[in-house]
Design an enzyme around this catalytic site. Structure first.
Site, PDB file in Angstrom:
ATOM      1  N   TRP A  73       0.865  -1.348  -0.108  1.00 35.40           N
ATOM      2  CA  TRP A  73      -0.193  -0.068   0.018  1.00 35.40           C
ATOM      3  C   TRP A  73       0.910   1.351   0.129  1.00 35.40           C
ATOM      4  O   TRP A  73       0.253   2.451  -0.565  1.00 35.40           O
ATOM      5  CB  TRP A  73      -0.998   0.117   1.108  1.00 35.40           C
ATOM      6  CG  TRP A  73      -1.945  -1.181   0.907  1.00 35.40           C
ATOM      7  CD1 TRP A  73      -1.984  -2.500   1.894  1.00 35.40           C
ATOM      8  CD2 TRP A  73      -2.717  -1.420  -0.091  1.00 35.40           C
ATOM      9  NE1 TRP A  73      -2.986  -3.054   1.269  1.00 35.40           N
ATOM     10  CE2 TRP A  73      -3.671  -2.643   0.038  1.00 35.40           C
ATOM     11  CE3 TRP A  73      -3.340  -0.531  -1.297  1.00 35.40           C
ATOM     12  CZ2 TRP A  73      -4.606  -3.132  -0.733  1.00 35.40           C
ATOM     13  CZ3 TRP A  73      -4.239  -0.993  -1.942  1.00 35.40           C
ATOM     14  CH2 TRP A  73      -4.842  -2.251  -1.594  1.00 35.40           C
ATOM     15  N   ASP A  75      -1.393   7.025   6.668  1.00 33.89           N
ATOM     16  CA  ASP A  75      -2.344   6.331   6.045  1.00 33.89           C
ATOM     17  C   ASP A  75      -2.764   5.244   7.137  1.00 33.89           C
ATOM     18  O   ASP A  75      -1.896   4.373   7.279  1.00 33.89           O
ATOM     19  CB  ASP A  75      -2.165   5.657   4.556  1.00 33.89           C
ATOM     20  CG  ASP A  75      -3.146   4.488   4.145  1.00 33.89           C
ATOM     21  OD1 ASP A  75      -4.160   4.300   4.966  1.00 33.89           O
ATOM     22  OD2 ASP A  75      -2.803   3.911   2.978  1.00 33.89           O
ATOM     23  N   LYS A  77     -12.150  -1.365   7.439  1.00 28.34           N
ATOM     24  CA  LYS A  77     -11.316  -2.356   8.612  1.00 28.34           C
ATOM     25  C   LYS A  77     -11.693  -2.107   9.921  1.00 28.34           C
ATOM     26  O   LYS A  77     -12.254  -3.082  10.379  1.00 28.34           O
ATOM     27  CB  LYS A  77      -9.668  -1.822   8.342  1.00 28.34           C
ATOM     28  CG  LYS A  77      -9.125  -1.385   6.883  1.00 28.34           C
ATOM     29  CD  LYS A  77      -9.016  -2.707   6.163  1.00 28.34           C
ATOM     30  CE  LYS A  77      -8.380  -2.371   4.860  1.00 28.34           C
ATOM     31  NZ  LYS A  77      -7.837  -3.438   3.882  1.00 28.34           N
TER      32      LYS A  77
END
Length: 361
Positions: A102, A172, A196
């Site tokens: 990511w 992030d 999440k």
């Protein structure tokens, strides 16, 4: 109906009580005769939902008033591109620490707009550790420094906050937000996809220090301008109301459970049990991440023989343990144990893993 323990990396498991409340309110929200998803986002009913969601998130994270909070459409990848457009001038240097898939994705999103510098990269080591801060090649004139706090695929997590001096830090936190206390004041920007720890897929949260909104950024349409979204209170256009509403229910659930500090303790116990099960398996299971960088949210692991992968998954599913297959980039297994995964779920997984190893070892 018996619900399985769902170890999916995202979209991920939601608190059962939240799903039950959403089910009960689906046809008639608080006696108005319609679902919240059918009502105007500018009506008093949804404005109440939106205002309470922001207030509850501010309470959970102790967000200072000099930070704006946005609830936005789409996922974290969209925000990765918008952050460069809003906070960096065309061609300006931005620094990126890349510690997994990511992090690489975030870097890819900004390359058309800025001079992106990789200041730390764990790829040479297979993304099994975080490069030591003394090795980071930070730029003095960078618009910001970006890092991915937790990598869902590689299972690598920062256990402290990088010190970037006067350069704003962008984090992030898609897969670790509200999993433990966080000093928001050390960041210029925090962003996270909801799917999440915060709620369902389709809505993202962005927390931005208000002084950064004064930056000109780059030419962009109003819909891509965070300043316009702040002015419009996240309703510049029609927001994903159902997703926002569900996230608000998750926030209330978290507060009722004891808040972020309580979940930090639960998450520490869950991850410790799972890593202990792996480490004490005599090599039947292995996790390849450096111990100091192991994620509390996503635990990838491998069996001693790939031929056992399919039987493991089949037997786990029969035992009510689902979504354990590892990401295709790594293979093996992965257990995602976000806030909504109860400790009983991890205990059941650990017991199954010990039993499977005893029978197939």
């Amino acid at each position: 109906m018996s619900r399985a323990f769902n170890f999916s990396a995202g979209p991920a498991t939601l608190p059962e009580s939240v799903l039950q409340q959403a089910q009960a309110e689906m046809l008639d929200w608080h006696g108005v005769g319609a679902s919240i998803v059918e009502l105007s986002h500018r009506g008093p009913e949804f404005l109440q939902v939106a205002q309470e969601a922001e207030a509850d998130l501010r309470t959970l994270m102790s967000i200072p008033q000099d930070y704006a909070v946005l609830f936005l459409q789409g996922g974290a990848t969209t925000q990765q591109a918008l952050i460069a457009l809003n906070f960096a001038a065309p061609g300006q240097t931005v620094d990126y620490a890349v510690t997994g898939h990511w992090g690489k994705t975030a870097l890819k999103q900004v390359k058309p707009y800025v001079d992106a510098k990789v200041v730390a990269n764990g790829e040479a080591g297979g993304f099994r550790d975080i490069p030591a801060y003394g090795e980071w090649q930070l730029s003095k004139d960078a618009a910001y420094v970006h890092y991915t706090a937790n990598e869902t695929i590689h299972g690598v997590e920062f256990r402290d906050i990088p010190d970037t001096g006067d350069v704003p830090l962008v984090g992030d936190f898609s897969s670790s937000i509200v999993s433990e206390p966080l000093d928001v004041s050390k960041f210029g920007i925090i962003y996270a996809g909801a799917q999440k720890n915060l709620g369902p897929v389709g809505v993202s949260v962005l927390i931005v220090r208000r002084d950064l909104l004064e930056r000109a950024g780059q030419p962009r349409a109003e819909i891509l301008d965070y300043r316009a979204h702040v002015k419009g209170e996240s309703m510049l256009n029609t927001p994903p109301t159902w997703n926002w509403y569900l996230a608000g229910l998750v926030f209330k659930w978290m507060i009722a459970q004891g808040g972020v500090s309580e979940f930090a303790q639960r998450n520490a116990r869950k991850s410790a049990l799972l890593y202990q099960t792996i480490d004490h398996s005599g090599g039947f299971y292995r996790n390849e991440v450096a111990v100091g960088a192991r994620s509390r949210m996503n635990v990838p692991f491998f069996l001693k023989d790939e031929a056992l992968d399919k039987p493991f998954l089949k037997e786990a599913e029969a035992a009510g343990l689902i979504s354990l297959k590892g990401h295709r980039a790594l293979g093996g297994m992965r257990a995602s144990i976000y806030n909504a995964m109860p400790e009983e779920g991890v205990q059941a997984l650990a017991a199954f893993m010990r039993d499977f190893a005893a029978r197939h070892g």
